[in-house]
Design a protein around this motif. Structure first.
Motif, mmCIF file in Angstrom:
data_model
loop_
_atom_site.group_PDB
_atom_site.id
_atom_site.type_symbol
_atom_site.label_atom_id
_atom_site.label_comp_id
_atom_site.label_asym_id
_atom_site.label_seq_id
_atom_site.Cartn_x
_atom_site.Cartn_y
_atom_site.Cartn_z
ATOM 1 N N HIS A 39 4.625 0.639 -9.276
ATOM 2 C CA HIS A 39 4.488 0.203 -7.671
ATOM 3 C C HIS A 39 3.103 0.277 -7.734
ATOM 4 O O HIS A 39 2.760 -0.469 -7.479
ATOM 5 N N ARG A 40 2.095 1.247 -8.101
ATOM 6 C CA ARG A 40 0.925 1.206 -8.651
ATOM 7 C C ARG A 40 0.225 0.079 -9.147
ATOM 8 O O ARG A 40 -0.734 -0.003 -7.385
ATOM 9 N N ASP A 41 0.712 -0.793 -9.774
ATOM 10 C CA ASP A 41 0.086 -1.582 -10.118
ATOM 11 C C ASP A 41 0.298 -3.222 -9.136
ATOM 12 O O ASP A 41 -0.863 -3.605 -8.789
ATOM 13 N N ARG A 42 1.731 -2.680 -8.606
ATOM 14 C CA ARG A 42 1.964 -3.621 -7.569
ATOM 15 C C ARG A 42 0.242 -3.493 -6.352
ATOM 16 O O ARG A 42 0.057 -4.573 -6.139
ATOM 17 N N ARG A 44 -1.752 -2.241 -5.889
ATOM 18 C CA ARG A 44 -3.649 -2.834 -6.378
ATOM 19 C C ARG A 44 -3.417 -3.847 -6.477
ATOM 20 O O ARG A 44 -4.697 -4.650 -5.677
ATOM 21 N N THR A 45 -2.931 -5.013 -6.944
ATOM 22 C CA THR A 45 -2.719 -5.903 -7.382
ATOM 23 C C THR A 45 -3.007 -7.010 -5.618
ATOM 24 O O THR A 45 -3.515 -7.527 -5.660
ATOM 25 N N ARG A 46 -1.570 -6.357 -4.850
ATOM 26 C CA ARG A 46 -1.960 -6.820 -4.044
ATOM 27 C C ARG A 46 -3.194 -6.470 -2.953
ATOM 28 O O ARG A 46 -3.722 -7.504 -1.786
ATOM 29 N N ALA A 48 -5.539 -7.162 -4.068
ATOM 30 C CA ALA A 48 -6.784 -6.809 -4.394
ATOM 31 C C ALA A 48 -6.828 -8.377 -4.484
ATOM 32 O O ALA A 48 -7.611 -9.309 -3.957
ATOM 33 N N GLU A 49 -5.569 -9.494 -4.503
ATOM 34 C CA GLU A 49 -5.676 -10.336 -3.726
ATOM 35 C C GLU A 49 -5.561 -10.151 -2.364
ATOM 36 O O GLU A 49 -6.036 -12.435 -1.931
#
Length: 255
Positions: A39-42, A44-46, A48-49
């Motif tokens: 969840h944290r990675d997702r 952060r990716t959202r 960033a993108e």
């Protein structure tokens, strides 16, 4: 006592069957950790993108909480903070002593939230410093709202300007109660020449949230105008800040 092993002891091989309740209990934390990290990675990716606009307020708050609470699902905490205080802005401006009333929020979390709020205010102040204030009015209002809208007591602030209407100094002249701040016009005006200011903007907040000027606000402003005029100091405006908006006495043609 010798005999058959108890239910809590391992069998002869020291292993449990994959489908046993004990095995499921032991594997569950690992599964939760994987979901938690995913969840944290997702998130952060959202960010960033797609940028901040792609995230809800509580998700932005989660990103802040990730650093202070590394091994726990912070989504419930972020949602609880916004539910308690009403909005992301109110969370950032809440006193630490009230933040820690929310379950899961420790002093370290409250401190990090206060740091984010301080950075936000400092950035907004730098956006108006040494710039021509009257051409950057929206930045001035944003800064004043960030600095004062969520204060629980009335605060009287003066923006001192030079002959080019650039900000020289921003000073809090007084803090009062929930509905009153004592203001002394001569003290307000005396500070202007010390800073070589040629104009000032008066600002104060209404903790009630309603920025509608009172009769006392109007009369006090007119007294300051009359006191400042002989010294060559112009009063450009008196802005009243509230959670629900702002009011300009000049805009309302009250001065």
């Amino acid at each position: 006592m010798t005999g058959a092993a108890s239910d809590d002891e391992p069998g002869p091989t020291g292993l449990q069957e994959a489908g046993s309740p004990g095995a499921r209990r032991k594997s569950q934390p690992a599964t939760q950790a994987e979901h938690h990290l995913g969840h944290r990675d997702r998130l952060r990716t959202r960010f960033a993108e797609a940028g901040a606009e792609a995230l809800a307020d509580y998700e932005l708050l989660e990103l802040v909480l990730f650093r202070t609470i590394p091994r726990r699902d912070v989504k419930p905490i972020a949602k609880a903070l916004i539910a308690r205080f009403g909005s992301l802005a109110e969370v950032l401006n809440a006193p630490p002593r009230r933040l820690v009333e929310v379950p899961g929020v420790k002093e370290s979390v409250a401190r990090d939230i206060a740091i984010v709020a301080a950075i936000n205010q400092r950035a907004m102040r730098s956006a108006v410093r040494r710039r021509e204030i009257l051409s950057s009015w929206s930045a001035v209002l944003d800064y004043c709202k960030a600095a004062m809208a969520y204060e629980t007591r009335e605060q009287f602030r003066i923006l001192f300007l030079d002959k080019k209407n650039a900000l020289i100094a921003d000073e809090v002249q007084g803090t009062g109660t929930v509905d009153h701040t004592p203001v002394y016009p001569r003290e307000v005006v005396k500070r202007g020449p010390e800073l070589s200011a040629t104009a000032i903007i008066l600002v104060h907040n209404h903790p009630s949230g309603d920025p509608t000027p009172s009769r006392a606000d109007i009369e006090m402003t007119r007294t300051i105008i009359d006191t400042a005029k002989p010294l060559g100091i112009a009063v450009h405006d008196h802005i009243i800040i509230g959670k629900n908006g702002h009011a300009s006495l000049k805009g309302l043609r009250l001065i």
